[in-house]
Design an enzyme around this catalytic site. Structure first.
Site, mmCIF file in Angstrom:
data_model
loop_
_atom_site.group_PDB
_atom_site.id
_atom_site.type_symbol
_atom_site.label_atom_id
_atom_site.label_comp_id
_atom_site.label_asym_id
_atom_site.label_seq_id
_atom_site.Cartn_x
_atom_site.Cartn_y
_atom_site.Cartn_z
ATOM 1 N N CYS A 142 -12.799 3.936 -0.627
ATOM 2 C CA CYS A 142 -14.045 4.016 -0.008
ATOM 3 C C CYS A 142 -13.740 4.156 1.415
ATOM 4 O O CYS A 142 -14.608 5.228 2.019
ATOM 5 C CB CYS A 142 -14.337 2.596 0.110
ATOM 6 S SG CYS A 142 -15.841 2.408 1.140
ATOM 7 N N HIS A 202 -45.943 -4.316 8.011
ATOM 8 C CA HIS A 202 -46.331 -2.982 7.595
ATOM 9 C C HIS A 202 -45.930 -2.179 9.010
ATOM 10 O O HIS A 202 -46.013 -2.629 10.071
ATOM 11 C CB HIS A 202 -47.959 -2.949 7.775
ATOM 12 C CG HIS A 202 -48.551 -1.760 8.017
ATOM 13 N ND1 HIS A 202 -48.886 -0.850 7.074
ATOM 14 C CD2 HIS A 202 -49.178 -1.066 9.279
ATOM 15 C CE1 HIS A 202 -49.378 0.153 7.388
ATOM 16 N NE2 HIS A 202 -49.663 0.232 8.664
ATOM 17 N N GLU A 260 0.858 -1.168 -0.155
ATOM 18 C CA GLU A 260 0.143 0.009 0.067
ATOM 19 C C GLU A 260 0.928 1.120 0.012
ATOM 20 O O GLU A 260 1.808 1.279 0.905
ATOM 21 C CB GLU A 260 -0.725 0.126 1.135
ATOM 22 C CG GLU A 260 -1.699 1.164 1.367
ATOM 23 C CD GLU A 260 -2.426 1.692 0.245
ATOM 24 O OE1 GLU A 260 -3.277 0.916 -0.355
ATOM 25 O OE2 GLU A 260 -2.320 2.855 -0.309
HETATM 26 C C1 LIG Z 1 -16.473 10.557 -3.158
HETATM 27 C C2 LIG Z 1 -16.914 8.855 -3.490
HETATM 28 C C3 LIG Z 1 -18.028 8.529 -2.940
HETATM 29 C C4 LIG Z 1 -18.080 7.128 -3.069
HETATM 30 N N1 LIG Z 1 -19.166 6.473 -2.476
HETATM 31 C C5 LIG Z 1 -19.345 5.048 -2.786
HETATM 32 C C6 LIG Z 1 -20.667 4.659 -2.097
HETATM 33 O O1 LIG Z 1 -21.431 5.358 -1.481
HETATM 34 N N2 LIG Z 1 -20.739 3.420 -2.400
HETATM 35 C C7 LIG Z 1 -19.935 2.693 -3.364
HETATM 36 O O2 LIG Z 1 -20.056 1.448 -3.565
HETATM 37 N N3 LIG Z 1 -18.881 2.857 -3.891
HETATM 38 C C8 LIG Z 1 -18.740 4.228 -3.596
HETATM 39 N N4 LIG Z 1 -17.514 5.088 -4.070
HETATM 40 C C9 LIG Z 1 -16.656 4.191 -5.240
HETATM 41 C C10 LIG Z 1 -15.723 3.363 -4.185
HETATM 42 O O3 LIG Z 1 -14.899 4.125 -3.129
HETATM 43 C C11 LIG Z 1 -14.597 2.436 -4.945
HETATM 44 O O4 LIG Z 1 -15.384 1.992 -5.842
HETATM 45 C C12 LIG Z 1 -14.030 1.430 -3.975
HETATM 46 O O5 LIG Z 1 -13.373 2.074 -3.130
HETATM 47 C C13 LIG Z 1 -13.157 0.566 -4.979
HETATM 48 O O6 LIG Z 1 -11.903 0.644 -4.836
HETATM 49 P P1 LIG Z 1 -10.783 -0.505 -5.219
HETATM 50 O O7 LIG Z 1 -11.039 -1.744 -4.407
HETATM 51 O O8 LIG Z 1 -10.737 -0.530 -6.688
HETATM 52 O O9 LIG Z 1 -9.591 0.307 -4.710
HETATM 53 P P2 LIG Z 1 -9.226 1.723 -3.684
HETATM 54 O O10 LIG Z 1 -10.169 1.481 -2.725
HETATM 55 O O11 LIG Z 1 -9.321 2.974 -4.806
HETATM 56 O O12 LIG Z 1 -7.886 1.338 -3.318
HETATM 57 C C14 LIG Z 1 -6.751 1.274 -3.956
HETATM 58 C C15 LIG Z 1 -5.522 1.280 -3.150
HETATM 59 O O13 LIG Z 1 -4.398 1.221 -3.908
HETATM 60 C C16 LIG Z 1 -3.056 1.766 -3.702
HETATM 61 N N5 LIG Z 1 -2.260 1.934 -4.642
HETATM 62 C C17 LIG Z 1 -2.647 2.485 -5.880
HETATM 63 N N6 LIG Z 1 -1.446 2.526 -6.853
HETATM 64 C C18 LIG Z 1 -0.637 1.880 -5.869
HETATM 65 C C19 LIG Z 1 0.742 1.360 -6.252
HETATM 66 N N7 LIG Z 1 1.376 1.456 -7.529
HETATM 67 N N8 LIG Z 1 1.524 0.634 -5.046
HETATM 68 C C20 LIG Z 1 0.658 0.423 -4.111
HETATM 69 N N9 LIG Z 1 -0.465 0.882 -3.764
HETATM 70 C C21 LIG Z 1 -1.017 1.430 -4.608
HETATM 71 C C22 LIG Z 1 -3.983 3.009 -3.284
HETATM 72 O O14 LIG Z 1 -3.259 3.940 -2.413
HETATM 73 C C23 LIG Z 1 -5.380 2.808 -2.741
HETATM 74 O O15 LIG Z 1 -5.188 2.549 -1.365
HETATM 75 C C24 LIG Z 1 -17.290 6.361 -3.903
HETATM 76 C C25 LIG Z 1 -16.231 6.936 -4.235
HETATM 77 C C26 LIG Z 1 -15.987 8.332 -4.216
HETATM 78 C C27 LIG Z 1 -14.745 8.917 -4.925
#
Ligand SMILES: Cc1cc2nc3c(=O)[nH]c(=O)nc-3n(C[C@H](O)[C@H](O)[C@H](O)COP(=O)(O)OP(=O)(O)OC[C@H]3O[C@@H](n4cnc5c(N)ncnc54)[C@H](O)[C@@H]3O)c2cc1C
Length: 461
Positions: free
Chosen positions: A45, A443, A37
């Site tokens: 999220c 209900h 990470e």
């Molecule tokens: C404002 C906002 C509100 C949202 N609300 C909702 C909601 O209500 N419900 C919902 O279902 N979804 C919601 N989402 C979407 C949801 O947050 C994402 O779909 C979810 O977090 C899935 O992410 P992920 O598992 O793909 O990776 P992420 O959670 O994006 O995590 C990826 C991780 O990889 C790390 N990383 C990246 N590149 C590298 C690298 N090269 N080396 C090491 N680490 C790295 C990053 O630092 C990060 O911690 C929302 C998004 C936003 C922006």
């Protein structure tokens, strides 16, 4: 300089919604796993997405209800927003999950947690800090970030995105939100309820353009009723500095050509974090938008490399990322044959009242050529909704006229994000809608209307 080389059974890049559970699955199976990470445990999220925004939605809702005291029969005097306390509450919710993910991972036997930026060196190796890690199986869960559109003036003015929004503990006087889709609309209502003047600027002809028109229209009415200004058809957006604020130039069909506000939030989509991952060293293919191309079991074009979550462009939600984990883990550990195409799309828009959605939209049903029946029922006729004083929105359900299967549904209204699961589970069960017709529901709930209104289906297409 590279100093060490370590071998693992699996390497996971990113601790979003898929990576940590997958790490636990490998560790639980007695395999060695490294999880990397580069920023905050839990990813989008936990730190800048669902958890903090839904915590803010809760604060905004409480403020909104307090402001309606006279309707409900109480008075609280002057309702004042305390942004520092709202932020502290939000931070505590994020910290709880962020800490939980980190402690969980660090407590797993045979799981090595590494903090740093990971970059592929080959299809079997990853460089992080000064270490080269090797594994036969590598899982990419790197997520995405807010897109920065190339619009005139973008480099001349300060603007906020979903990440930098997490640090503000003041109330923008006039908040201009560029982007009238899911993220933009949630922030718009949150800050309007906190007390900002809010203007949404959207390039398209309507808000949340992927939804059906009646939903876009109803959402617009809900937001405008709270005093949010909405400017649609903003075809050529430009940004410029103004005394003490920022101006957004808009070419709209009507209304002034420029809006001056104090702060701008850019909410115009997401970009996958794939450009700095060394994917070319591994030979992993991406599409024109940078999403990693995966097959139905989430394998990339390179054997032994999978991509899960937002970076594969197949979902964009926390639950789709977690479902990606379940698909990959069941296929690897349970000799299952789960596929992404087996899942039914479902999500919610967390304005108040929320929109719960599952399956196909009306537009998709029309394009499919299926013969469908539909019902649309106003929330104003749902007793639970008007008892609560929250009767905006409607329930809409479409079923296949031949198979009697539910094709899609939208519940815009109080509890819509929860009630939609009544329909989603019937869809997963591959049962007909007539099963719900015979179910006895409790209900007074919103769900109790489903058996009744499914008796009102009429030809749709
Ligand atoms: C404002 C906002 C509100 C949202 N609300 C909702 C909601 O209500 N419900 C919902 O279902 N979804 C919601 N989402 C979407 C949801 O947050 C994402 O779909 C979810 O977090 C899935 O992410 P992920 O598992 O793909 O990776 P992420 O959670 O994006 O995590 C990826 C991780 O990889 C790390 N990383 C990246 N590149 C590298 C690298 N090269 N080396 C090491 N680490 C790295 C990053 O630092 C990060 O911690 C929302 C998004 C936003 C922006």
């Amino acid at each position: 300089m590279t100093t060490t080389m370590k071998h693992f059974d699996a390497i996971i890049i990113g601790t979003g919604q898929a990576g940590p559970s997958l790490a636990a699955r490998f560790a639980g199976a007695g395999k060695t796993v490294a999880i990397i990470e580069r920023h905050k445990f839990g990813g989008t999220c936990v730190n800048t997405g669902c958890i903090p925004t839904k915590t803010l939605v809760a604060s905004a809702y409480a403020i909104h209800v307090a402001g309606r005291g006279a309707e409900y029969g109480f008075s609280v005097g002057d309702v004042r927003t305390d942004m520092k306390r709202i932020k502290a509450r939000k931070d505590a919710a994020s910290a709880r999950s962020n800490k939980g993910v980190e402690e969980w991972l660090r407590g797993l036997a045979d799981c090595t947690v590494i903090q740093g930026h990971a970059r592929f060196q080959s299809s079997h190796s990853v460089l992080v800090n000064d270490e080269v890690l090797e594994a036969d199986k590598i899982f990419i869960n790197v997520g995405g970030r807010a897109s920065i559109p190339e619009m005139p003036g973008i480099h001349d003015v300060p603007f906020l995105n979903n990440s930098s929004m997490m640090n503000i503990e003041f109330l923008p006087k006039h908040f201009i939100i560029v982007g009238g889709s899911y993220i933009g609309l949630e922030f718009a209502q949150i800050y309007r309820r906190f007390g900002s003047e809010v203007t949404i600027v959207e390039m398209g002809a309507r808000l949340i353009g992927r939804e059906d028109e009646d939903i876009s229209q109803a959402v617009r009415e809900i937001l405008e009723a709270e005093g949010i200004h909405i400017r649609l058809n903003a075809k050529c957006i430009s940004l410029a500095k103004r005394d003490g604020g920022v101006a957004v130039g808009i070419t709209c069909e009507e209304g002034p050509p420029e809006i001056v506000g104090t702060h701008i939030l850019m909410a115009v989509g997401r970009t996958p974090n794939t450009s700095d991952l060394g994917l070319e060293q591994a030979g992993v293919a991406i599409d024109h938008r940078g999403f990693i191309i995966v097959d139905d079991q989430l394998q990339t074009n390179v054997p032994g490399i999978w991509a899960l979550g937002d970076c594969n462009g197949r979902g964009g939600f926390t639950h789709t990322s977690y479902n990606d984990y379940e698909i990959v883990a069941d296929n690897l550990f349970n000799d299952d044959h789960r596929r992404v195409s087996d899942r039914i799309m479902a999500y919610a828009l967390y304005i108040d009242p929320p929109l719960g959605r599952c399956g196909m939209t009306d537009a998709e049903i029309r394009q499919s050529g299926l013969r469908a029946l539909a019902v649309k029922y106003p929330m104003s006729k749902v007793s639970r909704a008007y008892e609560k004083g929250e009767a905006q929105g409607f329930i809409k359900i479409c079923v296949d006229a031949e198979t009697k299967m539910i094709l899609g549904a939208a519940i815009l209204g109080v509890g819509g994000d929860e009630v939609i699961h009544d329909l989603l589970d019937i869809m997963y069960a591959k049962a007909t809608y007539t099963v719900i017709r015979r179910a006895m529901h409790i209900h007074p709930t919103v769900s109790e209307y489903l058996p009744t209104i499914l008796g009102m289906l009429e030809p749709f297409v």
